[in-house]
Design an enzyme around this catalytic site. Structure first.
Site, PDB file in Angstrom:
ATOM      1  N   ARG A  83       0.830  -1.211   0.000  1.00  0.00           N
ATOM      2  CA  ARG A  83       0.000   0.000   0.000  1.00  0.00           C
ATOM      3  C   ARG A  83       0.857   1.251   0.000  1.00  0.00           C
ATOM      4  NH1 ARG A  83      -4.011  -0.326   4.442  1.00  0.00           N
ATOM      5  NH2 ARG A  83      -4.733   1.627   3.549  1.00  0.00           N
ATOM      6  N   GLN A  96      -9.721   9.261   7.522  1.00  0.00           N
ATOM      7  CA  GLN A  96      -9.452   7.885   7.934  1.00  0.00           C
ATOM      8  C   GLN A  96      -8.354   7.306   7.046  1.00  0.00           C
ATOM      9  OE1 GLN A  96     -13.435   5.658   8.839  1.00  0.00           O
ATOM     10  NE2 GLN A  96     -13.817   7.127   7.212  1.00  0.00           N
ATOM     11  N   VAL A 118      -4.820   6.803   5.051  1.00  0.00           N
ATOM     12  CA  VAL A 118      -3.403   6.822   5.476  1.00  0.00           C
ATOM     13  C   VAL A 118      -2.491   7.118   4.285  1.00  0.00           C
ATOM     14  CG1 VAL A 118      -3.784   5.273   7.422  1.00  0.00           C
ATOM     15  CG2 VAL A 118      -3.300   4.287   5.171  1.00  0.00           C
ATOM     16  N   HIS A 175      -6.341   7.638  11.572  1.00  0.00           N
ATOM     17  CA  HIS A 175      -5.887   6.245  11.515  1.00  0.00           C
ATOM     18  C   HIS A 175      -4.413   6.145  11.166  1.00  0.00           C
ATOM     19  CE1 HIS A 175     -10.289   4.781  10.749  1.00  0.00           C
ATOM     20  NE2 HIS A 175     -10.085   5.148  11.998  1.00  0.00           N
ATOM     21  N   CYS A 197       8.068   2.505  16.522  1.00  0.00           N
ATOM     22  CA  CYS A 197       8.768   1.407  17.213  1.00  0.00           C
ATOM     23  C   CYS A 197       7.865   0.865  18.320  1.00  0.00           C
ATOM     24  CB  CYS A 197      10.095   1.910  17.830  1.00  0.00           C
ATOM     25  SG  CYS A 197      10.930   0.597  18.760  1.00  0.00           S
ATOM     26  N   GLY A 219     -16.833   9.838   0.841  1.00  0.00           N
ATOM     27  CA  GLY A 219     -16.172   8.604   0.421  1.00  0.00           C
ATOM     28  C   GLY A 219     -15.915   7.625   1.551  1.00  0.00           C
ATOM     29  N   THR A 220     -16.892   7.500   2.460  1.00  0.00           N
ATOM     30  CA  THR A 220     -16.717   6.516   3.531  1.00  0.00           C
ATOM     31  C   THR A 220     -17.996   5.692   3.680  1.00  0.00           C
ATOM     32  OG1 THR A 220     -16.130   6.166   5.863  1.00  0.00           O
ATOM     33  CG2 THR A 220     -17.340   8.197   5.350  1.00  0.00           C
ATOM     34  N   LEU A 229     -20.305   7.698  -3.489  1.00  0.00           N
ATOM     35  CA  LEU A 229     -20.712   7.062  -4.758  1.00  0.00           C
ATOM     36  C   LEU A 229     -22.051   6.358  -4.598  1.00  0.00           C
ATOM     37  CD1 LEU A 229     -19.687   6.541  -7.618  1.00  0.00           C
ATOM     38  CD2 LEU A 229     -18.632   4.442  -6.806  1.00  0.00           C
ATOM     39  N   ALA A 248     -16.435  11.294  -6.230  1.00  0.00           N
ATOM     40  CA  ALA A 248     -15.882  12.393  -5.440  1.00  0.00           C
ATOM     41  C   ALA A 248     -15.276  13.475  -6.334  1.00  0.00           C
ATOM     42  CB  ALA A 248     -14.827  11.847  -4.477  1.00  0.00           C
TER      43      ALA A 248
HETATM   44  C1  BV8 Z   1     -11.528   1.750  18.392  1.00  0.00           C
HETATM   45  C2  BV8 Z   1      -5.939   1.030   9.386  1.00  0.00           C
HETATM   46  C3  BV8 Z   1     -11.543   1.857  20.759  1.00  0.00           C
HETATM   47  C4  BV8 Z   1      -5.073   1.752   8.456  1.00  0.00           C
HETATM   48  C5  BV8 Z   1      -8.302   1.005   9.793  1.00  0.00           C
HETATM   49  C6  BV8 Z   1     -18.823  -3.686  16.712  1.00  0.00           C
HETATM   50  C7  BV8 Z   1     -19.688  -2.638  16.451  1.00  0.00           C
HETATM   51  C8  BV8 Z   1     -19.208  -1.344  16.313  1.00  0.00           C
HETATM   52  C9  BV8 Z   1     -17.847  -1.062  16.436  1.00  0.00           C
HETATM   53  C10 BV8 Z   1     -16.995  -2.108  16.674  1.00  0.00           C
HETATM   54  C11 BV8 Z   1     -17.468  -3.405  16.820  1.00  0.00           C
HETATM   55  N1  BV8 Z   1     -16.421  -4.206  17.055  1.00  0.00           N
HETATM   56  C12 BV8 Z   1     -15.288  -3.459  17.078  1.00  0.00           C
HETATM   57  C13 BV8 Z   1     -15.620  -2.180  16.860  1.00  0.00           C
HETATM   58  C14 BV8 Z   1     -14.695  -1.020  16.793  1.00  0.00           C
HETATM   59  C15 BV8 Z   1     -13.958  -1.044  15.464  1.00  0.00           C
HETATM   60  C16 BV8 Z   1     -14.943  -1.040  14.314  1.00  0.00           C
HETATM   61  O1  BV8 Z   1     -15.563  -0.017  14.038  1.00  0.00           O
HETATM   62  N2  BV8 Z   1     -15.065  -2.188  13.641  1.00  0.00           N
HETATM   63  C17 BV8 Z   1     -15.986  -2.261  12.525  1.00  0.00           C
HETATM   64  C18 BV8 Z   1     -15.395  -3.156  11.428  1.00  0.00           C
HETATM   65  C19 BV8 Z   1     -17.310  -2.791  13.034  1.00  0.00           C
HETATM   66  N3  BV8 Z   1     -13.170   0.173  15.437  1.00  0.00           N
HETATM   67  C20 BV8 Z   1     -11.936   0.173  15.957  1.00  0.00           C
HETATM   68  O2  BV8 Z   1     -11.372  -0.805  16.391  1.00  0.00           O
HETATM   69  C21 BV8 Z   1     -11.249   1.539  16.019  1.00  0.00           C
HETATM   70  N4  BV8 Z   1     -10.725   1.729  17.342  1.00  0.00           N
HETATM   71  O3  BV8 Z   1     -12.729   1.588  18.341  1.00  0.00           O
HETATM   72  O4  BV8 Z   1     -10.810   1.984  19.553  1.00  0.00           O
HETATM   73  C22 BV8 Z   1     -12.095   3.155  21.164  1.00  0.00           C
HETATM   74  C23 BV8 Z   1     -12.426   4.151  20.280  1.00  0.00           C
HETATM   75  C24 BV8 Z   1     -12.993   5.323  20.716  1.00  0.00           C
HETATM   76  C25 BV8 Z   1     -13.198   5.504  22.044  1.00  0.00           C
HETATM   77  C26 BV8 Z   1     -12.831   4.506  22.925  1.00  0.00           C
HETATM   78  C27 BV8 Z   1     -12.298   3.328  22.492  1.00  0.00           C
HETATM   79  C28 BV8 Z   1     -10.081   1.604  15.069  1.00  0.00           C
HETATM   80  C29 BV8 Z   1     -10.595   1.697  13.675  1.00  0.00           C
HETATM   81  C30 BV8 Z   1      -9.421   1.914  12.721  1.00  0.00           C
HETATM   82  C31 BV8 Z   1      -9.080   0.612  12.075  1.00  0.00           C
HETATM   83  N5  BV8 Z   1      -8.047   0.839  11.048  1.00  0.00           N
HETATM   84  N6  BV8 Z   1      -7.321   1.130   8.940  1.00  0.00           N
HETATM   85  C32 BV8 Z   1      -5.244   1.176   7.096  1.00  0.00           C
HETATM   86  O5  BV8 Z   1      -4.858   0.021   6.901  1.00  0.00           O
HETATM   87  O6  BV8 Z   1      -5.778   1.914   6.255  1.00  0.00           O
HETATM   88  S1  BV8 Z   1      -9.896   1.045   9.260  1.00  0.00           S
HETATM   89  C33 BV8 Z   1     -10.025   1.172   7.580  1.00  0.00           C
HETATM   90  O7  BV8 Z   1     -11.448   1.315   7.311  1.00  0.00           O
HETATM   91  C34 BV8 Z   1      -9.410   2.401   6.956  1.00  0.00           C
HETATM   92  O8  BV8 Z   1      -8.839   3.310   7.852  1.00  0.00           O
HETATM   93  C35 BV8 Z   1     -10.596   3.031   6.242  1.00  0.00           C
HETATM   94  O9  BV8 Z   1     -10.461   4.367   6.070  1.00  0.00           O
HETATM   95  C36 BV8 Z   1     -11.653   2.700   7.203  1.00  0.00           C
HETATM   96  C37 BV8 Z   1     -13.061   2.971   6.816  1.00  0.00           C
HETATM   97  O10 BV8 Z   1     -13.263   2.468   5.521  1.00  0.00           O
HETATM   98  P1  BV8 Z   1     -13.708   3.555   4.417  1.00  0.00           P
HETATM   99  O11 BV8 Z   1     -12.665   4.624   4.395  1.00  0.00           O
HETATM  100  O12 BV8 Z   1     -15.101   3.974   4.698  1.00  0.00           O
HETATM  101  O13 BV8 Z   1     -13.573   2.737   3.086  1.00  0.00           O
HETATM  102  P2  BV8 Z   1     -14.635   1.662   2.521  1.00  0.00           P
HETATM  103  O14 BV8 Z   1     -13.941   0.887   1.449  1.00  0.00           O
HETATM  104  O15 BV8 Z   1     -15.276   0.963   3.670  1.00  0.00           O
HETATM  105  O16 BV8 Z   1     -15.752   2.577   1.842  1.00  0.00           O
HETATM  106  C38 BV8 Z   1     -15.429   3.333   0.697  1.00  0.00           C
HETATM  107  C39 BV8 Z   1     -16.623   4.205   0.414  1.00  0.00           C
HETATM  108  O17 BV8 Z   1     -16.300   5.082  -0.674  1.00  0.00           O
HETATM  109  C40 BV8 Z   1     -17.861   3.401  -0.014  1.00  0.00           C
HETATM  110  O18 BV8 Z   1     -18.992   3.940   0.643  1.00  0.00           O
HETATM  111  C41 BV8 Z   1     -17.950   3.667  -1.532  1.00  0.00           C
HETATM  112  O19 BV8 Z   1     -19.294   3.730  -1.967  1.00  0.00           O
HETATM  113  C42 BV8 Z   1     -17.309   5.028  -1.637  1.00  0.00           C
HETATM  114  N7  BV8 Z   1     -16.646   5.274  -2.936  1.00  0.00           N
HETATM  115  C43 BV8 Z   1     -15.958   4.381  -3.708  1.00  0.00           C
HETATM  116  N8  BV8 Z   1     -15.485   5.015  -4.811  1.00  0.00           N
HETATM  117  C44 BV8 Z   1     -15.861   6.327  -4.704  1.00  0.00           C
HETATM  118  C45 BV8 Z   1     -16.597   6.493  -3.509  1.00  0.00           C
HETATM  119  N9  BV8 Z   1     -17.117   7.670  -3.131  1.00  0.00           N
HETATM  120  C46 BV8 Z   1     -16.900   8.729  -3.946  1.00  0.00           C
HETATM  121  N10 BV8 Z   1     -16.197   8.648  -5.108  1.00  0.00           N
HETATM  122  C47 BV8 Z   1     -15.675   7.475  -5.518  1.00  0.00           C
HETATM  123  N11 BV8 Z   1     -14.999   7.414  -6.679  1.00  0.00           N
END
Ligand code: BV8
Length: 223
Positions: free
Chosen positions: A57, A88, A90, A105, A113, A171-172, A197, A214
């Site tokens: 990546r 979100q 990176v 993120h 480290c 875009g999320t 999208l 976007a």
């Molecule tokens: C935390 C790392 C504790 C870097 C990432 C059960 C229920 C609810 C929540 C949870 C649960 N179990 C666990 C959790 C918490 C968990 C979570 O949410 N899990 C999910 C899966 C259910 N979250 C965590 O663990 C977070 N930490 O909660 O800590 C805490 C927090 C607060 C307070 C106290 C304690 C940590 C989350 C971070 C994880 N790391 N990435 C990397 O490798 O990149 S997440 C990863 O997903 C990326 O960062 C990414 O940005 C993020 C979100 O994805 P999107 O950006 O939305 O991308 P996606 O592909 O999903 O969607 C793309 C969108 O774009 C689509 O809608 C599409 O239609 C659209 N699109 C596509 N093309 C276009 C477009 N739009 C416009 N134009 C286009 N051309």
């Protein structure tokens, strides 16, 4: 009139820069299971696999260029409005387009480290052998926030949302928390708009939705 604007971006804003999203068909996670590459447990279990995933990546992001959506947000950030841009992503493309962003993120360009907490500019490719320049330990990891880890800047983000006149999510998919919950944390009187999208999981929580790519809908919205 000066507005207090909070913008949240996700992988969709970088799709037209050629970077894969996570959950679209054929997206990154389709090829890798989240639990295999984006959790501390995965890194402990197979650091070489996780390094390979992020090395790939990092190489793709190095080749990518900002698209008109990133450029439009840079214009917004340079305007008279008070803009807090939270991403979100990176991939570093907001910075490349000239707008400072809060990387909740982390960043592909950063190395951390796991032994002493030192942060430095990541080399092109990292491996379990990459030594920490500060303590020498072979405990380098990508400086990104994995599932179960605390995102950066949450206090600053919550504060900005509480005083916002306008909150836009771009875009999320609205799948990952706490970012997916920001629309509820916006000041009750704030206008909220989703530019995507396709309607996200949180689409109904927004007052306004603009559907499209976007690179088309963001410049139109900004200008
Ligand atoms: C935390 C790392 C504790 C870097 C990432 C059960 C229920 C609810 C929540 C949870 C649960 N179990 C666990 C959790 C918490 C968990 C979570 O949410 N899990 C999910 C899966 C259910 N979250 C965590 O663990 C977070 N930490 O909660 O800590 C805490 C927090 C607060 C307070 C106290 C304690 C940590 C989350 C971070 C994880 N790391 N990435 C990397 O490798 O990149 S997440 C990863 O997903 C990326 O960062 C990414 O940005 C993020 C979100 O994805 P999107 O950006 O939305 O991308 P996606 O592909 O999903 O969607 C793309 C969108 O774009 C689509 O809608 C599409 O239609 C659209 N699109 C596509 N093309 C276009 C477009 N739009 C416009 N134009 C286009 N051309």
């Amino acid at each position: 009139m000066q507005l207090r604007i909070v913008v949240l971006t996700g992988a969709g804003i970088s799709a037209e820069s050629g970077l894969g999203t996570f959950r679209d068909a054929g997206g990154l996670w389709a090829r890798y299971a989240i639990e295999d590459v984006a959790t501390p447990e995965a890194f402990a279990r197979d650091p070489a696999l996780v390094h390979d995933f992020y090395n790939m990546r990092r190489a793709e992001a190095a080749r990518a260029r900002p698209n008109p959506a990133h450029a439009a947000l840079a214009r917004l950030a340079a305007s008279a409005h008070e803009v807090t841009l939270v991403t979100q992503n990176v991939d570093g493309l907001h910075e490349a387009a000239g707008s400072p962003a809060l990387h909740m993120h982390g960043r592909l360009s950063g190395a951390l480290c796991a032994a002493c907490g030192h942060r430095w500019a990541a080399p092109e490719a990292m491996s379990p052998e990459t030594p920490c320049p500060a303590c020498g330990a072979r405990a380098a990891r990508p400086d990104v926030v994995w599932f179960g880890e605390m995102p950066h800047g949450l206090e600053e983000i919550e504060e900005a949302l509480a005083g916002a006149d306008l909150f836009a999510a771009i875009g999320t998919s609205g799948e990952v928390y706490p970012a997916a919950g920001f629309v509820e944390a916006a000041r009750p009187g704030a206008h909220t708009v989703e530019l995507n999208l396709a309607p996200s999981l949180r689409a109904r929580a927004f007052r306004e939705r603009r559907i499209g790519k976007a690179s088309v809908v963001v410049p139109t919205w900004v200008d």
